[in-house]
Write a protein that holds these residues in place. Structure first.
Motif, mmCIF file in Angstrom:
data_model
loop_
_atom_site.group_PDB
_atom_site.id
_atom_site.type_symbol
_atom_site.label_atom_id
_atom_site.label_comp_id
_atom_site.label_asym_id
_atom_site.label_seq_id
_atom_site.Cartn_x
_atom_site.Cartn_y
_atom_site.Cartn_z
ATOM 1 N N VAL A 12 5.744 -6.548 -7.120
ATOM 2 C CA VAL A 12 4.322 -7.182 -6.928
ATOM 3 C C VAL A 12 3.236 -6.893 -7.883
ATOM 4 O O VAL A 12 2.983 -5.705 -7.895
ATOM 5 C CB VAL A 12 3.982 -6.862 -5.363
ATOM 6 C CG1 VAL A 12 3.772 -5.424 -5.011
ATOM 7 C CG2 VAL A 12 2.862 -7.516 -5.117
ATOM 8 N N PRO A 13 2.413 -7.818 -8.503
ATOM 9 C CA PRO A 13 1.347 -7.499 -9.262
ATOM 10 C C PRO A 13 0.107 -6.756 -8.649
ATOM 11 O O PRO A 13 0.030 -7.281 -7.449
ATOM 12 C CB PRO A 13 0.977 -8.785 -9.839
ATOM 13 C CG PRO A 13 2.117 -9.754 -9.351
ATOM 14 C CD PRO A 13 2.850 -9.072 -8.219
ATOM 15 N N PHE A 26 2.627 -5.705 2.911
ATOM 16 C CA PHE A 26 2.973 -4.884 3.659
ATOM 17 C C PHE A 26 4.206 -5.402 4.296
ATOM 18 O O PHE A 26 5.376 -4.652 4.740
ATOM 19 C CB PHE A 26 1.957 -4.265 4.547
ATOM 20 C CG PHE A 26 0.773 -3.464 3.805
ATOM 21 C CD1 PHE A 26 1.418 -2.594 2.497
ATOM 22 C CD2 PHE A 26 -0.296 -3.284 4.037
ATOM 23 C CE1 PHE A 26 0.192 -1.998 1.752
ATOM 24 C CE2 PHE A 26 -1.044 -2.585 3.055
ATOM 25 C CZ PHE A 26 -0.765 -1.924 1.990
ATOM 26 N N GLU A 27 4.144 -6.682 4.911
ATOM 27 C CA GLU A 27 4.974 -7.333 5.884
ATOM 28 C C GLU A 27 6.535 -7.391 4.788
ATOM 29 O O GLU A 27 7.538 -7.221 5.381
ATOM 30 C CB GLU A 27 4.836 -8.732 6.133
ATOM 31 C CG GLU A 27 3.655 -8.621 7.204
ATOM 32 C CD GLU A 27 4.278 -7.654 8.532
ATOM 33 O OE1 GLU A 27 5.473 -8.183 8.944
ATOM 34 O OE2 GLU A 27 3.729 -7.012 9.245
ATOM 35 N N LYS A 35 8.962 -2.171 -2.175
ATOM 36 C CA LYS A 35 8.154 -2.928 -3.488
ATOM 37 C C LYS A 35 7.799 -2.224 -4.762
ATOM 38 O O LYS A 35 7.074 -1.095 -4.347
ATOM 39 C CB LYS A 35 7.082 -3.844 -2.792
ATOM 40 C CG LYS A 35 7.265 -4.839 -1.938
ATOM 41 C CD LYS A 35 7.903 -6.145 -2.785
ATOM 42 C CE LYS A 35 8.107 -7.138 -1.882
ATOM 43 N NZ LYS A 35 8.859 -8.317 -2.453
ATOM 44 N N VAL A 36 7.920 -2.501 -5.801
ATOM 45 C CA VAL A 36 7.415 -1.812 -6.990
ATOM 46 C C VAL A 36 5.829 -2.554 -7.307
ATOM 47 O O VAL A 36 5.987 -3.818 -7.614
ATOM 48 C CB VAL A 36 8.372 -1.755 -8.269
ATOM 49 C CG1 VAL A 36 7.521 -0.988 -9.450
ATOM 50 C CG2 VAL A 36 9.643 -1.072 -7.708
ATOM 51 N N VAL A 37 4.994 -1.710 -7.335
ATOM 52 C CA VAL A 37 3.445 -2.397 -7.630
ATOM 53 C C VAL A 37 3.430 -2.176 -9.117
ATOM 54 O O VAL A 37 3.574 -1.215 -9.950
ATOM 55 C CB VAL A 37 2.665 -1.655 -7.019
ATOM 56 C CG1 VAL A 37 1.275 -2.143 -7.482
ATOM 57 C CG2 VAL A 37 2.638 -1.930 -5.622
ATOM 58 N N MET A 38 3.262 -3.419 -9.778
ATOM 59 C CA MET A 38 3.057 -3.371 -11.472
ATOM 60 C C MET A 38 1.725 -3.517 -11.975
ATOM 61 O O MET A 38 0.709 -4.264 -11.082
ATOM 62 C CB MET A 38 3.704 -4.646 -11.951
ATOM 63 C CG MET A 38 5.259 -4.726 -11.441
ATOM 64 S SD MET A 38 6.340 -3.452 -12.126
ATOM 65 C CE MET A 38 6.227 -3.839 -14.005
ATOM 66 N N LYS A 39 1.147 -2.756 -12.624
ATOM 67 C CA LYS A 39 -0.104 -2.893 -13.293
ATOM 68 C C LYS A 39 -0.143 -2.899 -14.811
ATOM 69 O O LYS A 39 0.608 -2.191 -15.396
ATOM 70 C CB LYS A 39 -1.002 -1.677 -12.840
ATOM 71 C CG LYS A 39 -2.267 -1.836 -13.341
ATOM 72 C CD LYS A 39 -3.247 -0.471 -12.939
ATOM 73 C CE LYS A 39 -4.630 -0.466 -13.438
ATOM 74 N NZ LYS A 39 -5.124 0.862 -12.950
ATOM 75 N N CYS A 45 3.350 2.316 -8.864
ATOM 76 C CA CYS A 45 3.838 3.141 -7.897
ATOM 77 C C CYS A 45 4.796 2.245 -7.280
ATOM 78 O O CYS A 45 5.161 0.984 -7.307
ATOM 79 C CB CYS A 45 2.671 3.356 -6.899
ATOM 80 S SG CYS A 45 1.691 2.084 -6.035
ATOM 81 N N VAL A 46 5.376 2.758 -5.752
ATOM 82 C CA VAL A 46 6.384 2.192 -5.410
ATOM 83 C C VAL A 46 6.004 2.145 -3.746
ATOM 84 O O VAL A 46 5.393 3.305 -3.250
ATOM 85 C CB VAL A 46 7.580 2.785 -5.309
ATOM 86 C CG1 VAL A 46 8.724 2.292 -4.420
ATOM 87 C CG2 VAL A 46 8.038 3.039 -6.751
#
Length: 107
Positions: A12-13, A26-27, A35-39, A45-46
């Motif tokens: 997820v961006p 979050f759902e 979910k892996v957060v991409m920046k 982060c995960v």
């Protein structure tokens, strides 16, 4: 190993948080587990569901305990061990005496 499509679905961006989509993300984490957060096209982060986090922590603890037990067993002097029967005899117990008693978990 997860497929490429699965990995893409589980990212997820970070700008989606800025757009007010945190609740939706979050759902999705609750459903998928992570979910892996991409920046800037880099994993930042995960996000893990509490259940997934607890499961991972339990696995880490179990692995550490197994390593500790294996290490101790590799250095154990088996000539100094005492059989279960000897312990029962010394304590004046039998296996039947312990039936119906609650199991004790040693760590």
């Amino acid at each position: 190993m997860k497929s490429v499509m699965s990995a893409l679905r589980d990212t997820v961006p970070i700008n989606q948080f800025n757009r007010g989509l945190a609740g939706k993300i979050f759902e999705e984490v609750k459903k998928s587990g992570a979910k892996v957060v991409m920046k800037n096209n880099t994993a930042e982060c995960v996000l893990l569901s509490p259940d997934e986090y607890a499961k991972l922590i339990d696995e880490i603890c179990d692995a550490r305990l197994l390593l500790l037990a294996s290490d101790r067993m590799s250095r154990a002097d088996l000539s100094k061990t005492v059989s279960q029967e000897e312990v029962y005899r010394e304590l004046g117990l039998s296996a039947a005496d312990l039936l119906g008693e609650e199991d004790v978990e040693l760590e």
